[in-house]
Write an enzyme that holds these catalytic residues in place. Structure first.
Site, PDB file in Angstrom:
ATOM      1  N   GLN A  33      75.224 -50.246  40.563  1.00 14.34           N
ATOM      2  CA  GLN A  33      76.638 -50.587  40.678  1.00 14.34           C
ATOM      3  C   GLN A  33      77.508 -49.362  40.396  1.00 14.34           C
ATOM      4  O   GLN A  33      77.038 -48.363  39.851  1.00 14.34           O
ATOM      5  CB  GLN A  33      76.982 -51.710  39.699  1.00 14.34           C
ATOM      6  CG  GLN A  33      76.587 -51.409  38.264  1.00 14.34           C
ATOM      7  CD  GLN A  33      76.291 -52.645  37.453  1.00 14.34           C
ATOM      8  OE1 GLN A  33      76.532 -53.771  37.872  1.00 14.34           O
ATOM      9  NE2 GLN A  33      75.756 -52.454  36.256  1.00 14.34           N
ATOM     10  N   ASP A  88      77.576 -54.046  27.520  1.00 13.60           N
ATOM     11  CA  ASP A  88      78.583 -53.422  26.663  1.00 13.60           C
ATOM     12  C   ASP A  88      78.321 -53.687  25.183  1.00 13.60           C
ATOM     13  O   ASP A  88      78.953 -53.079  24.323  1.00 13.60           O
ATOM     14  CB  ASP A  88      79.986 -53.886  27.052  1.00 13.60           C
ATOM     15  CG  ASP A  88      80.163 -55.393  26.951  1.00 13.60           C
ATOM     16  OD1 ASP A  88      80.047 -55.934  25.844  1.00 13.60           O
ATOM     17  OD2 ASP A  88      80.436 -56.034  27.986  1.00 13.60           O
ATOM     18  N   ASP A 108      69.374 -55.786  29.864  1.00 13.86           N
ATOM     19  CA  ASP A 108      70.338 -55.447  30.909  1.00 13.86           C
ATOM     20  C   ASP A 108      69.670 -54.510  31.902  1.00 13.86           C
ATOM     21  O   ASP A 108      68.987 -53.565  31.509  1.00 13.86           O
ATOM     22  CB  ASP A 108      71.584 -54.789  30.310  1.00 13.86           C
ATOM     23  CG  ASP A 108      72.726 -54.721  31.309  1.00 13.86           C
ATOM     24  OD1 ASP A 108      72.602 -53.992  32.322  1.00 13.86           O
ATOM     25  OD2 ASP A 108      73.749 -55.396  31.098  1.00 13.86           O
ATOM     26  N   ASP A 139      64.770 -56.031  34.258  1.00 14.62           N
ATOM     27  CA  ASP A 139      65.189 -57.195  35.028  1.00 14.62           C
ATOM     28  C   ASP A 139      65.139 -58.434  34.140  1.00 14.62           C
ATOM     29  O   ASP A 139      64.066 -58.861  33.716  1.00 14.62           O
ATOM     30  CB  ASP A 139      64.250 -57.355  36.225  1.00 14.62           C
ATOM     31  CG  ASP A 139      64.622 -58.506  37.129  1.00 14.62           C
ATOM     32  OD1 ASP A 139      65.493 -59.319  36.755  1.00 14.62           O
ATOM     33  OD2 ASP A 139      64.042 -58.598  38.223  1.00 14.62           O
ATOM     34  N   ASP A 158      75.169 -63.167  29.896  1.00 11.94           N
ATOM     35  CA  ASP A 158      76.439 -62.440  29.888  1.00 11.94           C
ATOM     36  C   ASP A 158      76.419 -61.475  31.064  1.00 11.94           C
ATOM     37  O   ASP A 158      76.279 -60.268  30.904  1.00 11.94           O
ATOM     38  CB  ASP A 158      76.581 -61.715  28.548  1.00 11.94           C
ATOM     39  CG  ASP A 158      77.877 -60.941  28.421  1.00 11.94           C
ATOM     40  OD1 ASP A 158      78.714 -61.018  29.343  1.00 11.94           O
ATOM     41  OD2 ASP A 158      78.047 -60.246  27.399  1.00 11.94           O
ATOM     42  N   SER A 159      76.555 -62.037  32.252  1.00 14.29           N
ATOM     43  CA  SER A 159      76.356 -61.258  33.476  1.00 14.29           C
ATOM     44  C   SER A 159      77.676 -60.994  34.182  1.00 14.29           C
ATOM     45  O   SER A 159      78.717 -61.560  33.841  1.00 14.29           O
ATOM     46  CB  SER A 159      75.423 -62.014  34.425  1.00 14.29           C
ATOM     47  OG  SER A 159      76.072 -63.160  34.939  1.00 14.29           O
ATOM     48  N   THR A 160      77.600 -60.151  35.192  1.00 17.45           N
ATOM     49  CA  THR A 160      78.719 -59.973  36.102  1.00 17.45           C
ATOM     50  C   THR A 160      78.806 -61.184  37.024  1.00 17.45           C
ATOM     51  O   THR A 160      78.061 -62.154  36.886  1.00 17.45           O
ATOM     52  CB  THR A 160      78.542 -58.690  36.928  1.00 17.45           C
ATOM     53  OG1 THR A 160      77.251 -58.732  37.569  1.00 17.45           O
ATOM     54  CG2 THR A 160      78.592 -57.456  36.040  1.00 17.45           C
ATOM     55  N   PRO A 165      73.291 -57.576  41.637  1.00 19.64           N
ATOM     56  CA  PRO A 165      72.182 -57.723  40.696  1.00 19.64           C
ATOM     57  C   PRO A 165      72.174 -59.052  39.949  1.00 19.64           C
ATOM     58  O   PRO A 165      71.130 -59.500  39.491  1.00 19.64           O
ATOM     59  CB  PRO A 165      72.399 -56.553  39.717  1.00 19.64           C
ATOM     60  CG  PRO A 165      73.225 -55.565  40.448  1.00 19.64           C
ATOM     61  CD  PRO A 165      74.102 -56.370  41.372  1.00 19.64           C
TER      62      PRO A 165
END
Length: 283
Positions: A33, A88, A108, A139, A158-160, A165
């Site tokens: 990304q 983060d 992550d 992964d 806690d993902s995008t 991905p």
């Protein structure tokens, strides 16, 4: 009023959110990304991934606290916690405030998110050296597939957004693997986007997939998040074998650590379901 190039703007479904920039601090394309870091006039440091706001200094505490404390206080004894995503490290920091937690593993896929957080958001990474913490860069889907059955008490996703991905983290197959990895009373929580913008496209399909995978109960937590599209966000909790309840409400009333947003009253309020949302999810 038109905005010049001193503003960062995220455009999402015919809406826009802008922050005035002081300067761009960093930009890179990782194998997964594009990550950008800005210093803004009003919201402090800003992290952007693939053009979408991930966090700001000013309001990240709301998201991180709501992704961790409600689910942990809804489990009777959350010893072993898995965080998928969360690069983060803000959610990890909140999880490790709980003395009951004996192990918190964060997986992550993109190590660069964590390394940039360590540089530009160091306060979020205060607990990275906690002996209970384990940071893996791999992964998360495969990690759950390989997890020992019943080895986890809580899974925090806690993902995008569910593209790129993170897309596989919203699938029924993945949720089945989560059920296998969770022990009795095991809970999952996952960020689930905006009720105003994503109920039909993301939240309702997520709840349906969780139940199709075998989770007995699902529940949405609602909270403000002004730097995200619409300013109103949710996290979805699911329990494998019992109703989702505020099991340790008394302990939450007397929590042994400091928060800036979360308290027991906030958790009680966050589960209130707006009528339009209730009708779409439950008919």
């Amino acid at each position: 009023m038109s905005l010049d190039n001193t503003w960062f703007t995220e455009i999402h479904q015919d809406t826009a959110f802008s922050l005035r920039m002081k300067e761009k601090l960093h930009e890179e394309q990782t194998p997964f990304q594009k990550i950008e870091i800005y210093e803004t006039e009003g919201f402090g440091t800003l992290m952007v991934i693939d053009g979408c706001v991930m966090l700001t200094d000013r309001d990240n505490f709301i998201y991180h606290e709501m992704m961790s404390h409600p689910v942990l206080y809804s489990h009777s004894d959350p010893k072993n916690v898995l965080i998928i995503g969360g690069g983060d490290c803000g959610t990890l920091r909140e999880v490790l405030k709980h003395p009951e937690v004996k192990s918190a593993t964060q997986v992550d896929i993109d190590e660069r998110v964590t390394r940039l957080a360590e540089k530009y958001f160091p306060e979020l990474c205060d607990s990275n050296d906690d002996p209970r913490a384990k940071l893996l860069f791999d992964d998360g889907i495969k990690y759950v597939q390989d997890a020992a059955p019943g080895s986890l008490d809580v899974i925090i996703i806690d993902s995008t957004d569910p593209v790129g991905p993170a897309e596989g983290l919203f699938s029924t197959a993945f949720y089945r693997d989560c059920i296998k990895a969770l022990g009795p009373g095991g809970l999952l929580v996952q960020q689930s986007e905006s009720p105003l913008l994503h109920t039909d496209s993301i939240i309702k399909p997520m709840h349906d997939s969780l139940r199709a995978a075998g989770f007995l109960d699902t529940l949405a937590l609602h909270f403000p998040q002004c730097s995200y599209p619409s300013g109103w966000w949710t996290a979805t909790m699911a329990c494998k074998d019992m109703p989702v309840t505020f099991l340790r409400e008394a302990q939450a009333e007397d929590k042994p650590f400091e928060t800036h947003y979360y308290n027991a009253a906030i958790q009680r309020a966050a589960i209130a379901c707006p009528e339009f949302f209730r009708k779409k999810l439950y008919g």
